[in-house]
Design a protein around this motif. Sequence first.
Motif, PDB file in Angstrom:
ATOM      1  N   ARG A  15      -2.650  45.420  -7.304  1.00 31.06           N
ATOM      2  CA  ARG A  15      -3.766  46.162  -7.735  1.00 31.06           C
ATOM      3  C   ARG A  15      -4.146  47.306  -6.593  1.00 31.06           C
ATOM      4  NH1 ARG A  15      -8.231  43.019 -10.346  1.00 31.06           N
ATOM      5  NH2 ARG A  15      -6.286  42.989 -11.883  1.00 31.06           N
ATOM      6  N   TRP A  16      -4.405  48.503  -6.834  1.00 33.03           N
ATOM      7  CA  TRP A  16      -5.032  49.426  -6.201  1.00 33.03           C
ATOM      8  C   TRP A  16      -5.161  50.223  -5.949  1.00 33.03           C
ATOM      9  CZ3 TRP A  16       0.054  49.221  -6.813  1.00 33.03           C
ATOM     10  CH2 TRP A  16       1.228  50.122  -7.405  1.00 33.03           C
ATOM     11  N   ASN A  18      -6.247  54.355  -5.310  1.00 31.20           N
ATOM     12  CA  ASN A  18      -5.636  55.915  -5.185  1.00 31.20           C
ATOM     13  C   ASN A  18      -6.501  56.810  -5.402  1.00 31.20           C
ATOM     14  OD1 ASN A  18      -4.243  57.633  -3.195  1.00 31.20           O
ATOM     15  ND2 ASN A  18      -2.547  57.422  -4.711  1.00 31.20           N
ATOM     16  N   GLN A  21      -8.561  56.171  -8.369  1.00 31.06           N
ATOM     17  CA  GLN A  21      -8.014  55.581  -9.515  1.00 31.06           C
ATOM     18  C   GLN A  21      -7.454  54.256  -9.455  1.00 31.06           C
ATOM     19  OE1 GLN A  21      -5.408  58.374 -11.427  1.00 31.06           O
ATOM     20  NE2 GLN A  21      -5.164  57.443 -13.522  1.00 31.06           N
ATOM     21  N   SER A  22      -6.976  53.394 -10.246  1.00 31.96           N
ATOM     22  CA  SER A  22      -6.723  52.550 -10.432  1.00 31.96           C
ATOM     23  C   SER A  22      -5.453  52.391 -10.313  1.00 31.96           C
ATOM     24  CB  SER A  22      -7.277  50.936 -10.369  1.00 31.96           C
ATOM     25  OG  SER A  22      -8.532  50.697 -10.175  1.00 31.96           O
ATOM     26  N   TYR A  23      -4.437  50.868 -10.364  1.00 35.49           N
ATOM     27  CA  TYR A  23      -3.253  51.365 -10.312  1.00 35.49           C
ATOM     28  C   TYR A  23      -2.995  49.984 -10.265  1.00 35.49           C
ATOM     29  CZ  TYR A  23      -2.906  56.209  -9.678  1.00 35.49           C
ATOM     30  OH  TYR A  23      -2.641  57.950  -9.664  1.00 35.49           O
ATOM     31  N   ASN A  24      -1.227  49.122 -11.028  1.00 34.68           N
ATOM     32  CA  ASN A  24      -1.557  48.187 -11.315  1.00 34.68           C
ATOM     33  C   ASN A  24       0.219  47.948 -11.280  1.00 34.68           C
ATOM     34  OD1 ASN A  24      -3.505  46.837 -11.996  1.00 34.68           O
ATOM     35  ND2 ASN A  24      -3.037  47.920 -14.500  1.00 34.68           N
ATOM     36  N   PHE A  25       0.354  47.025 -10.151  1.00 37.04           N
ATOM     37  CA  PHE A  25       2.458  47.157 -10.913  1.00 37.04           C
ATOM     38  C   PHE A  25       2.347  45.763 -10.898  1.00 37.04           C
ATOM     39  CE2 PHE A  25       6.379  46.777  -8.653  1.00 37.04           C
ATOM     40  CZ  PHE A  25       6.844  47.791  -9.274  1.00 37.04           C
ATOM     41  N   GLU A  61       0.950  56.312  -6.724  1.00 35.92           N
ATOM     42  CA  GLU A  61       1.016  56.548  -8.603  1.00 35.92           C
ATOM     43  C   GLU A  61       1.418  55.159  -8.569  1.00 35.92           C
ATOM     44  OE1 GLU A  61       1.649  59.434  -6.456  1.00 35.92           O
ATOM     45  OE2 GLU A  61      -0.778  59.812  -6.163  1.00 35.92           O
ATOM     46  N   GLY A  62       2.279  54.289  -7.519  1.00 32.36           N
ATOM     47  CA  GLY A  62       3.317  52.979  -8.223  1.00 32.36           C
ATOM     48  C   GLY A  62       3.893  53.692  -8.387  1.00 32.36           C
ATOM     49  N   GLU A  63       4.568  54.404  -8.342  1.00 29.54           N
ATOM     50  CA  GLU A  63       6.123  54.605  -8.654  1.00 29.54           C
ATOM     51  C   GLU A  63       7.101  54.289  -7.599  1.00 29.54           C
ATOM     52  OE1 GLU A  63       5.318  59.531  -8.474  1.00 29.54           O
ATOM     53  OE2 GLU A  63       5.224  60.182 -10.356  1.00 29.54           O
TER      54      GLU A  63
END
Length: 121
Positions: A15-16, A18, A21-25, A61-63
């Motif tokens: 999780r981070w 950017n 906004q929070s993003y997950n992977f 953005e987790g891409e």
Amino acid sequence: MIKDLNVIKDSGFIRWVNKGQSYNFDLSSIDQAMVDESRQLIFILSGCLSSPNEIHVLNGEGEVQFSSRSPAGSNFYYLTKTASNEVLVVCSFEEKYDNWYDWHYSFNVEGRELHRLAPSY
């Protein structure tokens, strides 16, 4: 700007934040993750428990920008940073490669590939 990187290895979860906004992977068998501040990328080593054999590079953005197995005859060893905060990955070879077992590799963003950079002492 990528910040607050949080890795939960047992759950295979990263999780981070950017740009607010929070993003997950999700990724199984996470070994190590690190933010490349100079290029705003997230580097993740994963794979078998004894030695990671996969690398994944994500944008903020987790891409997924890049995924690869370790070079033939090697395993990924660990992530480290240069003085300019660029993330490098160290590969450990089973046999000496140009008189060294361990090598720093850099990620080429434009070519989306790893380049052998220098021996790791």
